[in-house]
Design an enzyme around this catalytic site. Structure first.
Site, PDB file in Angstrom:
ATOM      1  N   LEU A 100       0.905  -1.170  -0.111  1.00  0.00           N
ATOM      2  CA  LEU A 100       0.004   0.016  -0.126  1.00  0.00           C
ATOM      3  C   LEU A 100       1.067   1.391   0.088  1.00  0.00           C
ATOM      4  O   LEU A 100       2.075   1.288   0.510  1.00  0.00           O
ATOM      5  CB  LEU A 100      -0.809  -0.049   1.303  1.00  0.00           C
ATOM      6  CG  LEU A 100      -1.890  -0.839   1.279  1.00  0.00           C
ATOM      7  CD1 LEU A 100      -2.913  -0.828   2.848  1.00  0.00           C
ATOM      8  CD2 LEU A 100      -3.013  -0.773   0.292  1.00  0.00           C
ATOM      9  N   ASP A 101       0.562   2.516  -0.664  1.00  0.00           N
ATOM     10  CA  ASP A 101       1.236   3.423  -0.408  1.00  0.00           C
ATOM     11  C   ASP A 101       1.342   4.239   0.714  1.00  0.00           C
ATOM     12  O   ASP A 101       0.580   3.693   1.730  1.00  0.00           O
ATOM     13  CB  ASP A 101       0.498   4.737  -1.316  1.00  0.00           C
ATOM     14  CG  ASP A 101       0.344   4.288  -2.677  1.00  0.00           C
ATOM     15  OD1 ASP A 101       1.169   3.453  -3.370  1.00  0.00           O
ATOM     16  OD2 ASP A 101      -0.512   4.895  -3.582  1.00  0.00           O
ATOM     17  N   VAL A 102       1.998   4.918   0.927  1.00  0.00           N
ATOM     18  CA  VAL A 102       2.394   5.374   2.389  1.00  0.00           C
ATOM     19  C   VAL A 102       1.310   6.196   3.204  1.00  0.00           C
ATOM     20  O   VAL A 102       1.029   6.104   4.559  1.00  0.00           O
ATOM     21  CB  VAL A 102       3.630   6.299   2.438  1.00  0.00           C
ATOM     22  CG1 VAL A 102       3.478   7.692   1.902  1.00  0.00           C
ATOM     23  CG2 VAL A 102       4.460   6.550   3.813  1.00  0.00           C
ATOM     24  N   HIS A 187       0.134   3.164  -7.798  1.00  0.00           N
ATOM     25  CA  HIS A 187      -0.771   4.253  -7.521  1.00  0.00           C
ATOM     26  C   HIS A 187      -2.201   4.219  -8.264  1.00  0.00           C
ATOM     27  O   HIS A 187      -2.919   5.212  -8.866  1.00  0.00           O
ATOM     28  CB  HIS A 187      -0.249   5.766  -7.854  1.00  0.00           C
ATOM     29  CG  HIS A 187       0.537   5.965  -7.056  1.00  0.00           C
ATOM     30  ND1 HIS A 187       0.865   5.409  -5.541  1.00  0.00           N
ATOM     31  CD2 HIS A 187       1.693   6.879  -7.055  1.00  0.00           C
ATOM     32  CE1 HIS A 187       1.913   6.207  -4.964  1.00  0.00           C
ATOM     33  NE2 HIS A 187       2.519   6.770  -6.089  1.00  0.00           N
TER      34      HIS A 187
END
Length: 233
Positions: A100-102, A187
Protein backbone atom coordinates in the site's frame (compact mmCIF):
# COMPACT_ATOMS: atom_id res chain seq x y z
CA UNK A 1 18.79 -29.20 11.88
CA UNK A 2 22.12 -27.80 13.07
CA UNK A 3 21.97 -25.99 16.39
CA UNK A 4 23.24 -22.68 14.99
CA UNK A 5 20.66 -22.78 12.18
CA UNK A 6 17.95 -23.61 14.71
CA UNK A 7 18.89 -20.46 16.63
CA UNK A 8 18.72 -18.27 13.53
CA UNK A 9 15.30 -19.74 12.69
CA UNK A 10 13.85 -19.09 16.15
CA UNK A 11 15.50 -15.79 17.12
CA UNK A 12 16.81 -12.60 15.52
CA UNK A 13 20.40 -13.84 15.84
CA UNK A 14 22.60 -13.89 12.77
CA UNK A 15 24.51 -17.09 12.00
CA UNK A 16 27.73 -15.62 13.41
CA UNK A 17 25.99 -14.40 16.59
CA UNK A 18 24.34 -17.80 17.02
CA UNK A 19 27.76 -19.44 16.97
CA UNK A 20 29.00 -17.01 19.62
CA UNK A 21 26.18 -17.67 22.08
CA UNK A 22 26.61 -21.42 21.63
CA UNK A 23 30.36 -21.21 22.21
CA UNK A 24 29.74 -19.11 25.34
CA UNK A 25 27.59 -21.87 26.78
CA UNK A 26 24.37 -19.84 26.73
CA UNK A 27 22.41 -22.59 24.97
CA UNK A 28 21.09 -25.82 26.44
CA UNK A 29 19.53 -28.81 24.71
CA UNK A 30 17.37 -31.00 26.95
CA UNK A 31 18.88 -29.28 29.96
CA UNK A 32 22.52 -29.81 28.98
CA UNK A 33 24.86 -27.03 27.84
CA UNK A 34 25.92 -27.65 24.23
CA UNK A 35 28.87 -25.78 22.74
CA UNK A 36 29.03 -27.54 19.39
CA UNK A 37 27.21 -25.42 16.80
CA UNK A 38 26.89 -28.43 14.48
CA UNK A 39 24.97 -30.49 17.05
CA UNK A 40 21.72 -31.79 15.60
CA UNK A 41 18.41 -30.57 16.97
CA UNK A 42 15.74 -33.24 16.47
CA UNK A 43 11.98 -33.20 16.96
CA UNK A 44 11.05 -33.26 20.62
CA UNK A 45 14.30 -31.75 21.89
CA UNK A 46 13.98 -28.72 24.19
CA UNK A 47 16.32 -25.89 23.26
CA UNK A 48 16.79 -22.91 25.58
CA UNK A 49 18.83 -19.74 25.19
CA UNK A 50 19.53 -17.97 28.48
CA UNK A 51 16.60 -19.88 29.95
CA UNK A 52 14.14 -18.95 27.18
CA UNK A 53 12.46 -21.88 25.45
CA UNK A 54 12.86 -21.67 21.65
CA UNK A 55 10.45 -23.25 19.19
CA UNK A 56 10.26 -23.38 15.42
CA UNK A 57 7.12 -21.58 14.35
CA UNK A 58 6.81 -22.81 10.79
CA UNK A 59 5.28 -20.66 8.08
CA UNK A 60 3.51 -17.51 9.24
CA UNK A 61 0.54 -15.64 7.80
CA UNK A 62 -0.52 -12.30 9.27
CA UNK A 63 -2.87 -9.41 8.66
CA UNK A 64 -1.81 -5.92 9.64
CA UNK A 65 -3.94 -2.81 9.94
CA UNK A 66 -1.54 -0.39 8.28
CA UNK A 67 -1.84 3.20 9.50
CA UNK A 68 -1.01 6.23 7.38
CA UNK A 69 2.63 7.32 7.19
CA UNK A 70 3.89 3.73 7.31
CA UNK A 71 5.83 2.28 4.38
CA UNK A 72 5.46 -1.19 2.89
CA UNK A 73 9.18 -1.65 2.31
CA UNK A 74 11.97 -3.79 3.69
CA UNK A 75 14.50 -0.95 3.65
CA UNK A 76 14.69 1.91 6.17
CA UNK A 77 13.42 5.20 4.77
CA UNK A 78 11.71 8.42 5.74
CA UNK A 79 8.80 6.67 7.44
CA UNK A 80 8.24 3.84 9.89
CA UNK A 81 8.00 0.48 8.15
CA UNK A 82 5.20 -2.08 8.39
CA UNK A 83 7.79 -4.56 9.71
CA UNK A 84 8.56 -2.20 12.60
CA UNK A 85 5.00 -2.64 13.90
CA UNK A 86 5.33 -6.42 14.33
CA UNK A 87 6.97 -7.94 17.40
CA UNK A 88 8.02 -11.38 16.14
CA UNK A 89 11.36 -13.14 15.71
CA UNK A 90 12.88 -12.84 12.25
CA UNK A 91 10.25 -10.33 11.22
CA UNK A 92 12.40 -9.30 8.24
CA UNK A 93 11.67 -12.67 6.66
CA UNK A 94 8.03 -11.73 6.29
CA UNK A 95 7.14 -10.47 2.83
CA UNK A 96 4.36 -7.99 2.22
CA UNK A 97 1.62 -9.46 0.05
CA UNK A 98 0.42 -6.49 -1.97
CA UNK A 99 1.87 -3.16 -0.91
CA UNK A 100 0.00 0.00 0.00
CA UNK A 101 1.11 3.59 -0.58
CA UNK A 102 2.51 5.35 2.46
CA UNK A 103 -0.65 7.45 2.90
CA UNK A 104 -3.07 4.56 2.28
CA UNK A 105 -4.47 2.72 5.29
CA UNK A 106 -5.97 -0.70 5.81
CA UNK A 107 -5.37 -4.38 5.21
CA UNK A 108 -1.87 -5.64 4.53
CA UNK A 109 -1.06 -9.35 4.42
CA UNK A 110 2.41 -10.62 5.36
CA UNK A 111 3.95 -14.09 5.11
CA UNK A 112 7.16 -16.07 4.79
CA UNK A 113 5.42 -18.57 2.51
CA UNK A 114 6.57 -17.64 -0.98
CA UNK A 115 4.15 -19.95 -2.79
CA UNK A 116 1.16 -18.55 -0.90
CA UNK A 117 2.35 -15.02 -1.63
CA UNK A 118 2.44 -15.86 -5.32
CA UNK A 119 -1.07 -17.32 -5.25
CA UNK A 120 -2.44 -14.11 -3.78
CA UNK A 121 -0.55 -11.67 -6.01
CA UNK A 122 -0.28 -13.50 -9.34
CA UNK A 123 -2.07 -11.52 -12.09
CA UNK A 124 -3.47 -14.82 -13.38
CA UNK A 125 -5.42 -15.27 -10.14
CA UNK A 126 -7.11 -11.85 -10.53
CA UNK A 127 -7.64 -11.63 -6.77
CA UNK A 128 -10.13 -8.85 -6.03
CA UNK A 129 -9.19 -6.10 -3.57
CA UNK A 130 -11.79 -3.77 -2.08
CA UNK A 131 -11.01 -0.15 -1.26
CA UNK A 132 -12.99 2.57 0.46
CA UNK A 133 -12.34 5.79 -1.43
CA UNK A 134 -12.97 9.35 -0.28
CA UNK A 135 -13.09 11.82 -3.16
CA UNK A 136 -12.36 15.53 -3.26
CA UNK A 137 -15.33 16.28 -5.51
CA UNK A 138 -18.84 14.77 -5.50
CA UNK A 139 -19.47 12.03 -8.04
CA UNK A 140 -23.16 11.65 -8.82
CA UNK A 141 -25.84 11.70 -11.51
CA UNK A 142 -24.76 11.29 -15.12
CA UNK A 143 -21.10 11.69 -14.18
CA UNK A 144 -21.36 8.79 -11.77
CA UNK A 145 -23.09 6.62 -14.38
CA UNK A 146 -20.30 7.34 -16.86
CA UNK A 147 -17.65 6.60 -14.24
CA UNK A 148 -19.22 3.23 -13.35
CA UNK A 149 -19.31 2.32 -17.03
CA UNK A 150 -15.75 3.50 -17.65
CA UNK A 151 -14.46 1.51 -14.69
CA UNK A 152 -16.30 -1.60 -15.90
CA UNK A 153 -14.83 -1.34 -19.39
CA UNK A 154 -11.32 -0.30 -18.30
CA UNK A 155 -9.53 3.03 -18.23
CA UNK A 156 -6.42 4.15 -20.07
CA UNK A 157 -4.11 5.57 -17.42
CA UNK A 158 -1.51 8.19 -18.16
CA UNK A 159 1.70 6.52 -19.36
CA UNK A 160 0.10 3.09 -19.81
CA UNK A 161 -0.28 1.10 -23.01
CA UNK A 162 -3.14 -1.15 -21.87
CA UNK A 163 -6.41 -0.23 -20.16
CA UNK A 164 -7.09 -1.32 -16.62
CA UNK A 165 -8.94 -4.54 -16.00
CA UNK A 166 -12.68 -4.26 -15.38
CA UNK A 167 -13.38 -2.74 -11.96
CA UNK A 168 -16.56 -2.23 -9.95
CA UNK A 169 -17.46 1.11 -8.39
CA UNK A 170 -20.32 1.66 -5.93
CA UNK A 171 -20.79 5.07 -4.33
CA UNK A 172 -22.23 5.13 -0.81
CA UNK A 173 -22.43 8.93 -0.76
CA UNK A 174 -21.49 11.57 -3.31
CA UNK A 175 -17.88 11.51 -2.12
CA UNK A 176 -17.38 8.08 -0.51
CA UNK A 177 -17.47 4.83 -2.44
CA UNK A 178 -16.24 1.26 -2.68
CA UNK A 179 -13.99 0.11 -5.49
CA UNK A 180 -13.09 -3.47 -6.43
CA UNK A 181 -9.99 -4.00 -8.60
CA UNK A 182 -8.13 -7.18 -9.60
CA UNK A 183 -4.69 -5.75 -10.34
CA UNK A 184 -2.17 -3.56 -8.60
CA UNK A 185 -0.54 -1.01 -10.86
CA UNK A 186 1.45 1.87 -9.42
CA UNK A 187 -0.91 4.25 -7.57
CA UNK A 188 -3.68 2.60 -9.56
CA UNK A 189 -6.77 3.73 -7.64
CA UNK A 190 -5.60 7.33 -7.47
CA UNK A 191 -4.76 7.33 -11.17
CA UNK A 192 -8.12 5.80 -12.10
CA UNK A 193 -10.01 8.62 -10.42
CA UNK A 194 -7.60 11.18 -11.85
CA UNK A 195 -8.45 9.78 -15.30
CA UNK A 196 -12.11 10.77 -14.78
CA UNK A 197 -11.19 14.21 -13.44
CA UNK A 198 -11.43 13.59 -9.71
CA UNK A 199 -8.96 13.33 -6.84
CA UNK A 200 -8.62 10.73 -4.07
CA UNK A 201 -8.34 12.40 -0.67
CA UNK A 202 -8.27 9.21 1.42
CA UNK A 203 -7.86 5.54 0.54
CA UNK A 204 -8.43 2.52 2.77
CA UNK A 205 -8.15 -1.17 1.80
CA UNK A 206 -10.86 -3.25 3.43
CA UNK A 207 -10.41 -6.69 1.87
CA UNK A 208 -8.16 -8.92 -0.24
CA UNK A 209 -10.11 -11.78 -1.76
CA UNK A 210 -12.30 -13.22 0.99
CA UNK A 211 -10.06 -11.91 3.79
CA UNK A 212 -11.56 -8.86 5.48
CA UNK A 213 -9.66 -6.48 7.73
CA UNK A 214 -10.53 -7.57 11.27
CA UNK A 215 -12.73 -4.86 12.86
CA UNK A 216 -11.16 -5.72 16.24
CA UNK A 217 -7.76 -4.48 15.07
CA UNK A 218 -6.66 -0.93 15.74
CA UNK A 219 -4.28 0.89 13.36
CA UNK A 220 -0.82 -0.59 13.83
CA UNK A 221 -2.09 -3.90 15.23
CA UNK A 222 -1.81 -7.32 13.60
CA UNK A 223 -2.92 -10.90 14.12
CA UNK A 224 -2.23 -14.31 12.60
CA UNK A 225 -4.62 -15.41 9.87
CA UNK A 226 -7.12 -18.13 10.69
CA UNK A 227 -6.81 -21.47 8.81
CA UNK A 228 -9.86 -20.73 6.67
CA UNK A 229 -8.42 -17.33 5.71
CA UNK A 230 -5.14 -18.91 4.65
CA UNK A 231 -6.95 -21.60 2.67
CA UNK A 232 -9.14 -19.06 0.84
CA UNK A 233 -6.36 -18.33 -1.66
Amino acid sequence: MRLDKFLTETTDLSRSDAKKVVHRGDVTVDGEVVKNTASAVKDGMRVEWNGEHLELMGLRYLMLYKPANVECTSKPGLYERAHDLIDLPNVERLSIVGRLDVDTTGLVLMTDDGQWNHRVTSPKKACAKRYRVTLARPLEGDELARAVEDFEHGLMLDGEEKPTRPARLEMETATVGLLWITEGRYHQVKRMFAAIGNHVEALHREAIGDVELDPELEPGECRFLRPEEIASF
